[in-house]
Design a protein around this motif. Structure first.
Motif, PDB file in Angstrom:
ATOM      1  N   MET A   1       0.828  -1.194   0.000  1.00  0.00           N
ATOM      2  CA  MET A   1       0.000   0.000   0.000  1.00  0.00           C
ATOM      3  C   MET A   1       0.870   1.255   0.000  1.00  0.00           C
ATOM      4  O   MET A   1       0.563   2.206  -0.688  1.00  0.00           O
ATOM      5  N   LEU A   2       1.965   1.246   0.793  1.00  0.00           N
ATOM      6  CA  LEU A   2       2.845   2.397   0.841  1.00  0.00           C
ATOM      7  C   LEU A   2       3.507   2.630  -0.511  1.00  0.00           C
ATOM      8  O   LEU A   2       3.654   3.778  -0.942  1.00  0.00           O
ATOM      9  N   VAL A   3       3.875   1.571  -1.187  1.00  0.00           N
ATOM     10  CA  VAL A   3       4.502   1.696  -2.503  1.00  0.00           C
ATOM     11  C   VAL A   3       3.535   2.343  -3.480  1.00  0.00           C
ATOM     12  O   VAL A   3       3.911   3.229  -4.257  1.00  0.00           O
ATOM     13  N   THR A   4       2.286   1.963  -3.427  1.00  0.00           N
ATOM     14  CA  THR A   4       1.267   2.551  -4.297  1.00  0.00           C
ATOM     15  C   THR A   4       1.107   4.027  -3.981  1.00  0.00           C
ATOM     16  O   THR A   4       1.023   4.859  -4.886  1.00  0.00           O
ATOM     17  N   ARG A   5       1.078   4.338  -2.709  1.00  0.00           N
ATOM     18  CA  ARG A   5       0.943   5.753  -2.291  1.00  0.00           C
ATOM     19  C   ARG A   5       2.141   6.570  -2.754  1.00  0.00           C
ATOM     20  O   ARG A   5       1.992   7.687  -3.225  1.00  0.00           O
ATOM     21  N   GLU A   6       3.343   6.014  -2.625  1.00  0.00           N
ATOM     22  CA  GLU A   6       4.550   6.713  -3.061  1.00  0.00           C
ATOM     23  C   GLU A   6       4.533   6.964  -4.565  1.00  0.00           C
ATOM     24  O   GLU A   6       4.872   8.057  -5.017  1.00  0.00           O
ATOM     25  N   ARG A   7       4.142   5.952  -5.328  1.00  0.00           N
ATOM     26  CA  ARG A   7       4.074   6.114  -6.794  1.00  0.00           C
ATOM     27  C   ARG A   7       3.043   7.166  -7.173  1.00  0.00           C
ATOM     28  O   ARG A   7       3.277   8.000  -8.040  1.00  0.00           O
ATOM     29  N   SER A   8       1.912   7.111  -6.516  1.00  0.00           N
ATOM     30  CA  SER A   8       0.850   8.081  -6.789  1.00  0.00           C
ATOM     31  C   SER A   8       1.318   9.493  -6.454  1.00  0.00           C
ATOM     32  O   SER A   8       1.088  10.442  -7.217  1.00  0.00           O
ATOM     33  N   PHE A   9       1.980   9.617  -5.327  1.00  0.00           N
ATOM     34  CA  PHE A   9       2.469  10.935  -4.919  1.00  0.00           C
ATOM     35  C   PHE A   9       3.558  11.440  -5.861  1.00  0.00           C
ATOM     36  O   PHE A   9       3.590  12.617  -6.207  1.00  0.00           O
ATOM     37  N   THR A  10       4.449  10.556  -6.272  1.00  0.00           N
ATOM     38  CA  THR A  10       5.510  10.939  -7.208  1.00  0.00           C
ATOM     39  C   THR A  10       4.900  11.438  -8.516  1.00  0.00           C
ATOM     40  O   THR A  10       5.353  12.442  -9.080  1.00  0.00           O
ATOM     41  N   ALA A  11       3.867  10.754  -8.990  1.00  0.00           N
ATOM     42  CA  ALA A  11       3.188  11.188 -10.213  1.00  0.00           C
ATOM     43  C   ALA A  11       2.528  12.554 -10.006  1.00  0.00           C
ATOM     44  O   ALA A  11       2.624  13.434 -10.869  1.00  0.00           O
ATOM     45  N   LEU A  12       1.882  12.721  -8.864  1.00  0.00           N
ATOM     46  CA  LEU A  12       1.244  14.004  -8.536  1.00  0.00           C
ATOM     47  C   LEU A  12       2.287  15.121  -8.532  1.00  0.00           C
ATOM     48  O   LEU A  12       2.070  16.192  -9.106  1.00  0.00           O
ATOM     49  N   HIS A  13       3.418  14.865  -7.917  1.00  0.00           N
ATOM     50  CA  HIS A  13       4.496  15.845  -7.840  1.00  0.00           C
ATOM     51  C   HIS A  13       5.025  16.173  -9.237  1.00  0.00           C
ATOM     52  O   HIS A  13       5.184  17.346  -9.598  1.00  0.00           O
ATOM     53  N   SER A  14       5.299  15.163 -10.017  1.00  0.00           N
ATOM     54  CA  SER A  14       5.846  15.364 -11.365  1.00  0.00           C
ATOM     55  C   SER A  14       4.896  16.170 -12.245  1.00  0.00           C
ATOM     56  O   SER A  14       5.331  17.027 -13.014  1.00  0.00           O
ATOM     57  N   GLU A  15       3.626  15.885 -12.150  1.00  0.00           N
ATOM     58  CA  GLU A  15       2.631  16.550 -12.990  1.00  0.00           C
ATOM     59  C   GLU A  15       2.355  17.991 -12.572  1.00  0.00           C
ATOM     60  O   GLU A  15       2.005  18.824 -13.409  1.00  0.00           O
ATOM     61  N   ASN A  16       2.481  18.292 -11.278  1.00  0.00           N
ATOM     62  CA  ASN A  16       1.994  19.579 -10.784  1.00  0.00           C
ATOM     63  C   ASN A  16       3.033  20.501 -10.173  1.00  0.00           C
ATOM     64  O   ASN A  16       2.725  21.664  -9.891  1.00  0.00           O
ATOM     65  N   PHE A  17       4.254  20.043  -9.946  1.00  0.00           N
ATOM     66  CA  PHE A  17       5.239  20.890  -9.281  1.00  0.00           C
ATOM     67  C   PHE A  17       5.467  22.192 -10.044  1.00  0.00           C
ATOM     68  O   PHE A  17       5.507  23.269  -9.459  1.00  0.00           O
ATOM     69  N   GLY A  18       5.601  22.105 -11.355  1.00  0.00           N
ATOM     70  CA  GLY A  18       5.835  23.305 -12.171  1.00  0.00           C
ATOM     71  C   GLY A  18       4.740  24.340 -12.025  1.00  0.00           C
ATOM     72  O   GLY A  18       5.013  25.536 -11.892  1.00  0.00           O
ATOM     73  N   ARG A  19       3.496  23.885 -12.044  1.00  0.00           N
ATOM     74  CA  ARG A  19       2.372  24.823 -11.914  1.00  0.00           C
ATOM     75  C   ARG A  19       2.346  25.474 -10.538  1.00  0.00           C
ATOM     76  O   ARG A  19       2.109  26.676 -10.404  1.00  0.00           O
ATOM     77  N   ILE A  20       2.588  24.659  -9.519  1.00  0.00           N
ATOM     78  CA  ILE A  20       2.590  25.187  -8.148  1.00  0.00           C
ATOM     79  C   ILE A  20       3.748  26.154  -7.973  1.00  0.00           C
ATOM     80  O   ILE A  20       3.595  27.246  -7.390  1.00  0.00           O
ATOM     81  N   TYR A  21       4.905  25.795  -8.504  1.00  0.00           N
ATOM     82  CA  TYR A  21       6.076  26.681  -8.418  1.00  0.00           C
ATOM     83  C   TYR A  21       5.776  28.023  -9.089  1.00  0.00           C
ATOM     84  O   TYR A  21       6.044  29.082  -8.526  1.00  0.00           O
ATOM     85  N   ARG A  22       5.242  27.997 -10.296  1.00  0.00           N
ATOM     86  CA  ARG A  22       4.936  29.254 -11.021  1.00  0.00           C
ATOM     87  C   ARG A  22       3.899  30.081 -10.267  1.00  0.00           C
ATOM     88  O   ARG A  22       4.005  31.303 -10.188  1.00  0.00           O
ATOM     89  N   TYR A  23       2.887  29.409  -9.703  1.00  0.00           N
ATOM     90  CA  TYR A  23       1.866  30.106  -8.927  1.00  0.00           C
ATOM     91  C   TYR A  23       2.516  30.881  -7.782  1.00  0.00           C
ATOM     92  O   TYR A  23       2.213  32.053  -7.548  1.00  0.00           O
ATOM     93  N   ILE A  24       3.408  30.229  -7.071  1.00  0.00           N
ATOM     94  CA  ILE A  24       4.051  30.851  -5.913  1.00  0.00           C
ATOM     95  C   ILE A  24       5.071  31.900  -6.350  1.00  0.00           C
ATOM     96  O   ILE A  24       5.096  33.013  -5.820  1.00  0.00           O
ATOM     97  N   ALA A  25       5.909  31.566  -7.332  1.00  0.00           N
ATOM     98  CA  ALA A  25       6.966  32.476  -7.784  1.00  0.00           C
ATOM     99  C   ALA A  25       6.389  33.790  -8.283  1.00  0.00           C
ATOM    100  O   ALA A  25       6.958  34.864  -8.040  1.00  0.00           O
ATOM    101  N   TYR A  26       5.261  33.742  -8.963  1.00  0.00           N
ATOM    102  CA  TYR A  26       4.622  34.962  -9.471  1.00  0.00           C
ATOM    103  C   TYR A  26       4.187  35.871  -8.328  1.00  0.00           C
ATOM    104  O   TYR A  26       4.231  37.079  -8.437  1.00  0.00           O
ATOM    105  N   ARG A  27       3.824  35.286  -7.209  1.00  0.00           N
ATOM    106  CA  ARG A  27       3.287  36.062  -6.094  1.00  0.00           C
ATOM    107  C   ARG A  27       4.333  36.564  -5.106  1.00  0.00           C
ATOM    108  O   ARG A  27       4.092  37.538  -4.400  1.00  0.00           O
ATOM    109  N   ILE A  28       5.488  35.908  -5.050  1.00  0.00           N
ATOM    110  CA  ILE A  28       6.471  36.345  -4.060  1.00  0.00           C
ATOM    111  C   ILE A  28       7.750  36.908  -4.672  1.00  0.00           C
ATOM    112  O   ILE A  28       8.577  37.443  -3.944  1.00  0.00           O
ATOM    113  N   SER A  29       7.946  36.773  -5.952  1.00  0.00           N
ATOM    114  CA  SER A  29       9.098  37.366  -6.663  1.00  0.00           C
ATOM    115  C   SER A  29      10.451  36.958  -6.078  1.00  0.00           C
ATOM    116  O   SER A  29      11.352  37.780  -5.975  1.00  0.00           O
TER     117      SER A  29
END
Length: 166
Positions: free
Chosen positions: A1-29
């Motif tokens: 179960m932990l392995v599945t959660r880790e894979r799912s989280f890794t996919a979530l991170h890979s897919e969304n880190f860029g968007r989250i980073y840009r969202y934050i970077a735009y607001r805090i400069s």
């Protein structure tokens, strides 16, 4: 179960880190800080142990909260900085000779009197706290403080005593 959660989280991170980073970077400069805060968003997502994979909406909401906390922290730092600068201006405006004179008088006192005065005035200890620190009764601490004050007054140059009472 932990392995599945880790894979799912890794996919979530890979897919969304860029968007989250840009969202934050735009607001805090601040690109370095934005990267840290984006990492915090994903740390929060991992720690929440959500039953289902959070979507981009949940991540953006978490990022908005992280950015709000960043703004609060920056505001507190700015207020602290301004307060310290004001204290420094006030201290510079006051008579530095008085501080030097106090240091000279303290240097002339014996170690016991100097320690009691420093604990009481520099560290702001109450008589009860002073007693605990010195390992004596409250009344003994009061007597020691009284004697230290008397010794201090006996060493203060006369011209300083006249300035204080004038």
């Amino acid at each position: 179960m932990l392995v599945t959660r880790e894979r799912s989280f890794t996919a979530l991170h890979s897919e969304n880190f860029g968007r989250i980073y840009r969202y934050i970077a735009y607001r805090i400069s601040d690109t370095d800080r934005a990267e840290e805060l984006a990492g915090d968003v994903f740390r929060i997502a991992w720690e929440k142990d959500l039953p289902e994979e959070p979507g981009i909406g949940w991540l953006i909401a978490a990022a908005r909260n992280v950015v709000a906390n960043e703004y609060k922290g920056r505001n507190r730092q700015q207020l602290l900085r301004e307060g310290l600068q004001e204290r420094a201006r006030v201290a510079a405006a006051t008579n530095d000779n008085e501080s030097d004179a106090v240091a000279d008088v303290l240097a002339k006192l014996n170690d016991k009197h100097r320690e009691v005065l420093m604990l009481a005035y520099w560290d702001g200890l109450t008589t009860a706290e002073l007693a605990e620190s010195l390992g004596c009764s409250i009344s003994a601490a009061g007597v020691r403080l009284h004697r230290a004050r008397k010794a201090f007054a006996g060493v203060v140059p006369a011209h300083l005593m006249n300035e204080r009472t004038a």
